[in-house]
Write a protein that holds these residues in place. Structure first.
Motif, PDB file in Angstrom:
ATOM      1  N   ALA A  16      23.560   8.229 -31.079  1.00  0.00           N
ATOM      2  CA  ALA A  16      24.778   7.660 -31.639  1.00  0.00           C
ATOM      3  C   ALA A  16      25.645   7.058 -30.539  1.00  0.00           C
ATOM      4  O   ALA A  16      26.273   6.005 -30.730  1.00  0.00           O
ATOM      5  N   GLN A  17      25.681   7.707 -29.389  1.00  0.00           N
ATOM      6  CA  GLN A  17      26.464   7.175 -28.272  1.00  0.00           C
ATOM      7  C   GLN A  17      25.870   5.860 -27.772  1.00  0.00           C
ATOM      8  O   GLN A  17      26.602   4.910 -27.467  1.00  0.00           O
ATOM      9  N   ALA A  18      24.533   5.796 -27.691  1.00  0.00           N
ATOM     10  CA  ALA A  18      23.880   4.556 -27.250  1.00  0.00           C
ATOM     11  C   ALA A  18      24.144   3.430 -28.249  1.00  0.00           C
ATOM     12  O   ALA A  18      24.369   2.274 -27.852  1.00  0.00           O
ATOM     13  N   ARG A  19      24.131   3.756 -29.535  1.00  0.00           N
ATOM     14  CA  ARG A  19      24.428   2.752 -30.563  1.00  0.00           C
ATOM     15  C   ARG A  19      25.869   2.263 -30.429  1.00  0.00           C
ATOM     16  O   ARG A  19      26.152   1.069 -30.515  1.00  0.00           O
ATOM     17  N   PHE A  20      26.772   3.203 -30.230  1.00  0.00           N
ATOM     18  CA  PHE A  20      28.185   2.848 -30.042  1.00  0.00           C
ATOM     19  C   PHE A  20      28.360   1.946 -28.824  1.00  0.00           C
ATOM     20  O   PHE A  20      29.084   0.948 -28.859  1.00  0.00           O
ATOM     21  N   ASN A  21      27.689   2.299 -27.717  1.00  0.00           N
ATOM     22  CA  ASN A  21      27.787   1.483 -26.513  1.00  0.00           C
ATOM     23  C   ASN A  21      27.244   0.078 -26.753  1.00  0.00           C
ATOM     24  O   ASN A  21      27.805  -0.910 -26.242  1.00  0.00           O
ATOM     25  N   MET A  22      26.146  -0.037 -27.513  1.00  0.00           N
ATOM     26  CA  MET A  22      25.602  -1.350 -27.853  1.00  0.00           C
ATOM     27  C   MET A  22      26.649  -2.197 -28.573  1.00  0.00           C
ATOM     28  O   MET A  22      26.871  -3.372 -28.240  1.00  0.00           O
ATOM     29  N   ILE A  23      27.303  -1.581 -29.555  1.00  0.00           N
ATOM     30  CA  ILE A  23      28.294  -2.310 -30.347  1.00  0.00           C
ATOM     31  C   ILE A  23      29.491  -2.707 -29.487  1.00  0.00           C
ATOM     32  O   ILE A  23      29.947  -3.861 -29.520  1.00  0.00           O
ATOM     33  N   GLU A  24      30.002  -1.775 -28.700  1.00  0.00           N
ATOM     34  CA  GLU A  24      31.233  -2.023 -27.956  1.00  0.00           C
ATOM     35  C   GLU A  24      31.022  -2.833 -26.675  1.00  0.00           C
ATOM     36  O   GLU A  24      31.913  -3.600 -26.275  1.00  0.00           O
ATOM     37  N   GLN A  25      29.864  -2.687 -26.030  1.00  0.00           N
ATOM     38  CA  GLN A  25      29.661  -3.322 -24.733  1.00  0.00           C
ATOM     39  C   GLN A  25      28.850  -4.610 -24.803  1.00  0.00           C
ATOM     40  O   GLN A  25      28.958  -5.459 -23.911  1.00  0.00           O
ATOM     41  N   GLN A  26      28.011  -4.771 -25.839  1.00  0.00           N
ATOM     42  CA  GLN A  26      27.200  -5.979 -25.973  1.00  0.00           C
ATOM     43  C   GLN A  26      27.695  -6.891 -27.088  1.00  0.00           C
ATOM     44  O   GLN A  26      27.854  -8.093 -26.890  1.00  0.00           O
ATOM     45  N   ILE A  27      27.944  -6.292 -28.252  1.00  0.00           N
ATOM     46  CA  ILE A  27      28.129  -7.096 -29.461  1.00  0.00           C
ATOM     47  C   ILE A  27      29.571  -7.543 -29.634  1.00  0.00           C
ATOM     48  O   ILE A  27      29.842  -8.732 -29.827  1.00  0.00           O
ATOM     49  N   ARG A  28      30.505  -6.622 -29.552  1.00  0.00           N
ATOM     50  CA  ARG A  28      31.908  -7.012 -29.713  1.00  0.00           C
ATOM     51  C   ARG A  28      32.342  -8.052 -28.656  1.00  0.00           C
ATOM     52  O   ARG A  28      33.015  -9.030 -29.001  1.00  0.00           O
ATOM     53  N   PRO A  29      31.953  -7.902 -27.366  1.00  0.00           N
ATOM     54  CA  PRO A  29      32.348  -8.921 -26.385  1.00  0.00           C
ATOM     55  C   PRO A  29      31.727 -10.289 -26.642  1.00  0.00           C
ATOM     56  O   PRO A  29      32.165 -11.276 -26.047  1.00  0.00           O
ATOM     57  N   TRP A  30      30.724 -10.344 -27.505  1.00  0.00           N
ATOM     58  CA  TRP A  30      30.084 -11.624 -27.824  1.00  0.00           C
ATOM     59  C   TRP A  30      30.732 -12.256 -29.054  1.00  0.00           C
ATOM     60  O   TRP A  30      30.098 -12.958 -29.819  1.00  0.00           O
ATOM     61  N   ASP A  31      32.014 -11.942 -29.247  1.00  0.00           N
ATOM     62  CA  ASP A  31      32.826 -12.517 -30.333  1.00  0.00           C
ATOM     63  C   ASP A  31      32.344 -12.105 -31.716  1.00  0.00           C
ATOM     64  O   ASP A  31      32.555 -12.832 -32.683  1.00  0.00           O
ATOM     65  N   VAL A  32      31.715 -10.949 -31.815  1.00  0.00           N
ATOM     66  CA  VAL A  32      31.415 -10.383 -33.129  1.00  0.00           C
ATOM     67  C   VAL A  32      32.534  -9.396 -33.433  1.00  0.00           C
ATOM     68  O   VAL A  32      32.548  -8.269 -32.931  1.00  0.00           O
ATOM     69  N   LEU A  33      33.484  -9.832 -34.241  1.00  0.00           N
ATOM     70  CA  LEU A  33      34.705  -9.066 -34.482  1.00  0.00           C
ATOM     71  C   LEU A  33      34.875  -8.681 -35.940  1.00  0.00           C
ATOM     72  O   LEU A  33      35.843  -7.990 -36.276  1.00  0.00           O
ATOM     73  N   ASP A  34      33.960  -9.110 -36.806  1.00  0.00           N
ATOM     74  CA  ASP A  34      34.018  -8.774 -38.225  1.00  0.00           C
ATOM     75  C   ASP A  34      33.788  -7.264 -38.372  1.00  0.00           C
ATOM     76  O   ASP A  34      32.709  -6.753 -38.043  1.00  0.00           O
ATOM     77  N   SER A  35      34.782  -6.547 -38.868  1.00  0.00           N
ATOM     78  CA  SER A  35      34.679  -5.084 -38.939  1.00  0.00           C
ATOM     79  C   SER A  35      33.560  -4.632 -39.855  1.00  0.00           C
ATOM     80  O   SER A  35      32.921  -3.602 -39.607  1.00  0.00           O
ATOM     81  N   ASP A  36      33.278  -5.392 -40.925  1.00  0.00           N
ATOM     82  CA  ASP A  36      32.186  -5.026 -41.826  1.00  0.00           C
ATOM     83  C   ASP A  36      30.841  -5.116 -41.118  1.00  0.00           C
ATOM     84  O   ASP A  36      29.962  -4.268 -41.309  1.00  0.00           O
ATOM     85  N   VAL A  37      30.670  -6.151 -40.304  1.00  0.00           N
ATOM     86  CA  VAL A  37      29.426  -6.298 -39.548  1.00  0.00           C
ATOM     87  C   VAL A  37      29.295  -5.183 -38.519  1.00  0.00           C
ATOM     88  O   VAL A  37      28.234  -4.560 -38.376  1.00  0.00           O
ATOM     89  N   LEU A  38      30.354  -4.888 -37.804  1.00  0.00           N
ATOM     90  CA  LEU A  38      30.316  -3.834 -36.785  1.00  0.00           C
ATOM     91  C   LEU A  38      30.020  -2.475 -37.426  1.00  0.00           C
ATOM     92  O   LEU A  38      29.230  -1.678 -36.892  1.00  0.00           O
TER      93      LEU A  38
END
Length: 236
Positions: A16-38
């Motif tokens: 779960a921590q690795a998944r969270f890190n993927m979302i916060e460190q890779q995906i969100r900084p790539w302008d993926v900000l839609d909360s439903d997608v996250l």
């Protein structure tokens, strides 16, 4: 269907921590900000769509091979796209609960699972028999019932299920396939990664009557989908 992203409850779970890190460190900084997608990325367990041999790479910012030799799998396009690319495509397509979706290139079924959570129905075509079976099994284990994986060539075979509201190419092509544009219904959107290495762009086409409006909002790279036309190469 979506669940809120909850970090505190999972802080002692390394996956779960690795998944969270993927979302916060890779995906969100790539302008993926839609909360439903996250939130959806936190719910659909990417690691369960990754072959056992590569499960430790499930949350890395890279393409993951799905069959046999890793180098050959990546060359043939038998791989999962990087997580940030899948997430950005999903966000920018703005899939609606009433949408019928066509995916070209099922791979392991992960993108089909994400799409199925947002759409009414997903038809995913996969040219490689082993991958089609892998995708079906992964979707079945994930409890996804509104995604249908078919062994078919999205470039050459007839596709009888149209029209579609959304068409996603999970790989790159040299140009937008006109035959797929014809399968879009009014207001429908197609997403593809278009170009030739080292220059490719995420390309979105929206149908309005007989007009097709194209935008190319971001650059990326992705392995080729087979059998789609390539530009002519002249020999002098």
């Amino acid at each position: 269907m979506n669940m809120p992203l909850n970090t505190s409850a999972n802080i002692n779970d390394p996956i779960a921590q690795a998944r969270f890190n993927m979302i916060e460190q890779q995906i969100r900084p790539w302008d993926v900000l839609d909360s439903d997608v996250l939130d959806l990325l936190a719910v659909v367990r990417r690691e369960e769509f990754v072959p056992q041999a590569y499960r430790g790479m499930a949350f890395m910012d890279m393409e993951i091979p799905l069959l046999g030799n890793a180098e050959e799998a990546l060359r043939q396009g038998h791989c999962m796209l990087a997580p940030k690319i899948e997430a950005r495509l999903l966000q920018d397509l703005q899939v609606q609960p009433t949408d019928r979706v066509l995916e070209i290139g099922a791979g392991s079924g992960y993108m089909a699972a994400l799409l199925a959570h947002r759409a009414e129905r997903v038809v995913s075509l996969e040219i490689v028999p082993e991958l089609a079976q892998m995708a079906r099994e992964n979707l079945r284990r994930a409890g996804i019932q509104n995604a249908d994986v078919r062994q078919a060539d999205g470039a050459l075979d007839a596709i009888p299920d149209g029209p579609f509201d959304v068409i996603v190419l999970s790989g790159s092509v040299a140009e937008v396939p006109q035959a797929l544009l014809a399968l879009l219904r009014e207001g429908g959107r197609l997403a593809a990664i278009v170009g030739t290495d080292p220059v490719m762009r995420a390309t979105f086409v929206r149908r309005t009557g007989e007009r097709f409006e194209t935008t190319q909002p971001w650059d990326t790279l992705a392995p080729r989908l087979v059998n789609f036309p390539e530009p002519s190469r002249f020999t002098f």
